[in-house]
Every structure is written in C-alpha cells, then in structure tokens.
Design a protein around this motif. Structure first.
Motif, mmCIF file in Angstrom:
data_model
loop_
_atom_site.group_PDB
_atom_site.id
_atom_site.type_symbol
_atom_site.label_atom_id
_atom_site.label_comp_id
_atom_site.label_asym_id
_atom_site.label_seq_id
_atom_site.Cartn_x
_atom_site.Cartn_y
_atom_site.Cartn_z
ATOM 1 N N ILE A 162 45.890 37.500 50.472
ATOM 2 C CA ILE A 162 46.494 36.167 50.562
ATOM 3 C C ILE A 162 46.589 35.768 52.032
ATOM 4 N N ARG A 163 46.157 34.548 52.298
ATOM 5 C CA ARG A 163 46.187 34.062 53.682
ATOM 6 C C ARG A 163 46.542 32.576 53.659
ATOM 7 N N MET A 209 42.693 37.811 59.036
ATOM 8 C CA MET A 209 43.719 38.774 58.640
ATOM 9 C C MET A 209 44.624 38.171 57.551
ATOM 10 N N SER A 210 44.886 38.986 56.536
ATOM 11 C CA SER A 210 45.741 38.460 55.460
ATOM 12 C C SER A 210 47.209 38.568 55.855
ATOM 13 N N ALA A 227 42.943 34.374 49.221
ATOM 14 C CA ALA A 227 41.777 34.367 50.112
ATOM 15 C C ALA A 227 40.627 35.181 49.539
ATOM 16 N N ALA A 228 40.927 36.216 48.779
ATOM 17 C CA ALA A 228 39.874 37.049 48.193
ATOM 18 C C ALA A 228 40.464 37.864 47.053
ATOM 19 N N ILE A 229 39.628 38.139 46.065
ATOM 20 C CA ILE A 229 40.046 38.967 44.923
ATOM 21 C C ILE A 229 38.914 39.938 44.630
ATOM 22 N N ASP A 244 43.193 29.108 45.320
ATOM 23 C CA ASP A 244 44.410 28.615 44.652
ATOM 24 C C ASP A 244 45.653 28.998 45.465
ATOM 25 N N GLN A 245 46.702 28.243 45.253
ATOM 26 C CA GLN A 245 47.964 28.542 45.923
ATOM 27 C C GLN A 245 48.454 29.930 45.459
#
Ligand SMILES: [Zn+2]
Length: 396
Positions: free
Chosen positions: A21-22, A1-2, A27-29, A359-360
């Motif tokens: 974002i996680r 879960m993000s 986390a994924a784009i 990436d951050q």
C-alpha cells in the motif's frame, strides 16, 4: 517504497498474497508484491492468512441519536410509526444526550467492525433545528481520517406537518449534508405532493442526492415510487435517488411489482433494506438484483429509541439479510455481503472501492476462508485499514 506491507493475506478467491500500500492506495498485490516495496516499509504486518475484504459500508444509519455507550434503555415504544416518533422525542428529551458525543461513540464501534464508509440520516426539523446536524458535522471532521461519512438531512417528523421544515432541510444541505431525505410522503405527511415537490426542488437546485424512508405498505408505497420516478425523470436526477426500506416491494402482486421494478430501473433508483425484524415485509432481494436494481444495506438505528437490536456490525447485517432471504448458497450470501460493501459504496459515489491495484486501501481483515464464511460467522475483525493506515485491531 510502501507505507504498509500486508504479508500473507487471503484474497477472496483463496490465493495468499502480499498487499503493498502506498499513498493510501493498493500499489501491488501478489506473491511477489513485496519485492519492490520491501525496503524500509515503516509498517510491515503479518496478515496470517486472514481473508481481506474491501471496507464495509453502512449505507443507512442514524448515528446522531444512538444510545450507544449509555446505560441500557428498555424499549418502550408502541407499535405504530407515530408511536415510535413520539416515544423517541420523549426519550431524547429526557436523556439530553449530545449528538456529537453519541455519533462519535457509535463510529468507534462501527470502525472496529470494519466500516470504512457510512451514510447517516441526521434529524432536521423545527424542534431540533440544525443541532443534530452540527453535532454530526463536528464528529465527521474529527473522524475524517478514519471513516468517510455522508450526511442525509432527514425530516423525521415530516415535512408538510412541520412548517419551516423545507427551509431547514435546504439550510442543512448548504451547511454540509450531501443528501436530502424524506419520510413516507403519504402515510406521514398525507400530502405527498408537498413533500416530494419540496425535496426534489431542493435537490434539483442544489445538486444533492435524495434518500427517502418509505415504510408505507402495499399500493400506497407503490404510488409513492411512481411519484418519485416521475419527479426523478422530470428533473434529470436519474441515478441520484435511493429509497430506504420500501416494504411495499415485498407485498405487491407480480404484475404490479414488474411495473414498479421497471420504474426503478428506468431511473436507476437504488433500494436499501436492512432486513427488518419480525413479520415486516421487505424487498425481494435476489429477484431485484437479477433484474439489475442496485441494492444496499445499513444498520438503521443502532441501539436507539426505535430498537435496541442493531449493533453497527455490517458483516452481521449481511448475515441477517442472508438469513431473512433464506440464502444458503455462496452466491446469495455474497450478494448480501456486496450490499454491505460495494453496493453501499456505489450509492455513496465512492470511487476506487475494491481490491484492485489503484483502489483505495480501505480494507478489513477477518479470520475466514471465504467471503461467505466471513458473513456466516462474522468473527471479530482482526484489522481495519483506512487509506492505508491501521485504524482498528481485534475488534477495538
Ligand atoms: Zn432509517
């Protein structure tokens, strides 16, 4: 879960994508990025087609002595470096501002402008001791979730001229500064060996990086770069040294500039220019970049006794670099933007700065079609995200 789902963001290439974002990281784009992350995302945000960029990086500022947030102070310093240093001491003594308060006031502004990382030079010397450093260290701690701050112990009033300066610089590094600074070893100290041997000795022993203000012009500046490169090689500090301003690089004959550029490349010395105002010479950005020299930029003094002109906005800083360099093509404008983002991140040793999965999640959203347009118009930042959390909104 993000933890955060950004819907409909415009990637720098123009594609509209969702960004999941996680754990503070991307986390994924992609158009389907939401699929695995939709359920129960606590924060689900419509990016409304805003362009997403990696967090901006102010690679050279002086947040300990900004007048930001105080009544307007008309600039009164004379034209020379010594005039400005003397005037600054008078202004700071008269106003008696707190470095902790002032640095926090300015960070609020910088963050609202999308700056997620900054390298700040903090005055250290016999007059103020470590008081500025302690103020900024307290601010860094209070702001640690919102901005990554790297401190440079900066001898604004010289090294050889100030008995005890080197011991204080070393103490500043022991107390939390990651970088040791310097200032015109010839023009200021008139004893380059003393200053350079002193700060390189500290860096060699304590393993910190070096970032030297170099305003000395013409061959005086070039000679200083030779002395820096020599010490860099001798102590194995390749890649750990930066030089700031380096006006001389904009003044040398082509053959001499080539010699000096070779030294910068041999020792991987990074160059900071903030595109100085007025007739001041500055490094030939496009040429140095083409040759492989690492470049970065920063606000320098923001509304302080040195100048009232700068304001902590790194998209505007990129614009000023493009403007002074005469960049009109997207590649040139994007180079200026990289200096205000990835270039500074590399100098600061930040890992995972970018827009790749993993990436951050340090991001800035702005209403623009392309990175070049974002630089040219530098509109208020729609949203700023630090490690996956929204930390500023609509310029606040
Ligand atoms: Zn500076």
């Amino acid at each position: 879960m993000s933890e955060l789902l950004l819907r409909g963001a415009r990637m720098p290439g123009g594609v509209i994508a969702d960004i999941a974002i996680r754990g503070g990281r991307i986390a994924a784009i992609g158009p389907g990025a939401s699929a695995g992350f939709l359920a129960g995302a606590p924060t689900d945000v419509d990016a409304a087609g805003c362009l997403v960029l990696p967090g901006l990086v102010d690679g050279h500022c002086h947040i300990d002595k900004s007048l930001w947030g105080t009544p307007w102070h008309p600039h009164q310093a004379g034209p020379t470096l010594q005039d400005k240093i003397r005037n600054e001491r008078e202004v700071l003594r008269a106003l008696a501002l707190s470095p902790q308060t002032q640095s926090a006031r300015l960070l609020e502004r910088m963050l609202a402008c999308g700056t997620t990382h900054a390298r700040t030079h903090v005055d250290v010397g016999p007059e103020m001791g470590l008081s500025h450093l302690q103020g900024v260290l307290a601010t860094r701690e209070a702001w640690r979730d919102r901005i990554d701050l790297q401190l440079v112990a900066f001898p604004q009033q010289g090294v050889a001229l100030q008995p005890g300066a080197l011991a204080l610089l070393e103490q500043a590094v022991r107390e939390g500064a990651e970088v040791i600074g310097g200032l015109d070893p010839i023009g200021m100290d008139r004893d380059p060996k003393h200053q350079l041997d002193g700060i390189f000795d500290i860096a060699g022993r304590l393993g910190c990086a070096i970032d030297i203000h170099l305003h000395d012009r013409g061959d005086m500046g070039a000679l200083t770069i030779e002395m820096v490169a020599e010490r860099c090689a001798a102590l194995g500090l390749r890649g750990k040294v930066a030089l700031s301003h380096v006006f001389c690089l904009g003044m040398l004959e082509p053959a001499r500039l080539d010699e000096i550029t070779r030294l910068l490349l041999d020792q991987d010395i990074a160059i900071m220019t903030h595109a100085p105002s007025g007739p001041t010479p500055f490094p030939p950005v496009r040429q140095l970049h083409a040759q492989g020299v690492r470049l970065f930029t920063g606000s320098d003094g923001v509304r302080d006794a040195w100048s009232p002109l700068n304001n902590g906005d790194m998209l505007e800083r990129a614009y000023l670099i493009a403007y002074r360099c005469g960049f009109r093509d997207d590649a040139g404008i994007e180079l200026a933007l990289d200096m205000a983002s990835g270039g500074g991140a590399r100098v600061m040793g930040v890992s995972g700065h970018g827009l790749q999965v993993g990436d951050q999640a340090d991001l800035v959203l702005v209403q623009a079609e392309t990175p070049a347009e974002a630089v040219v118009y530098h509109p208020p930042r729609r949203m700023v995200i630090k490690r996956g959390k929204i930390v500023a909104h609509d310029g606040h």
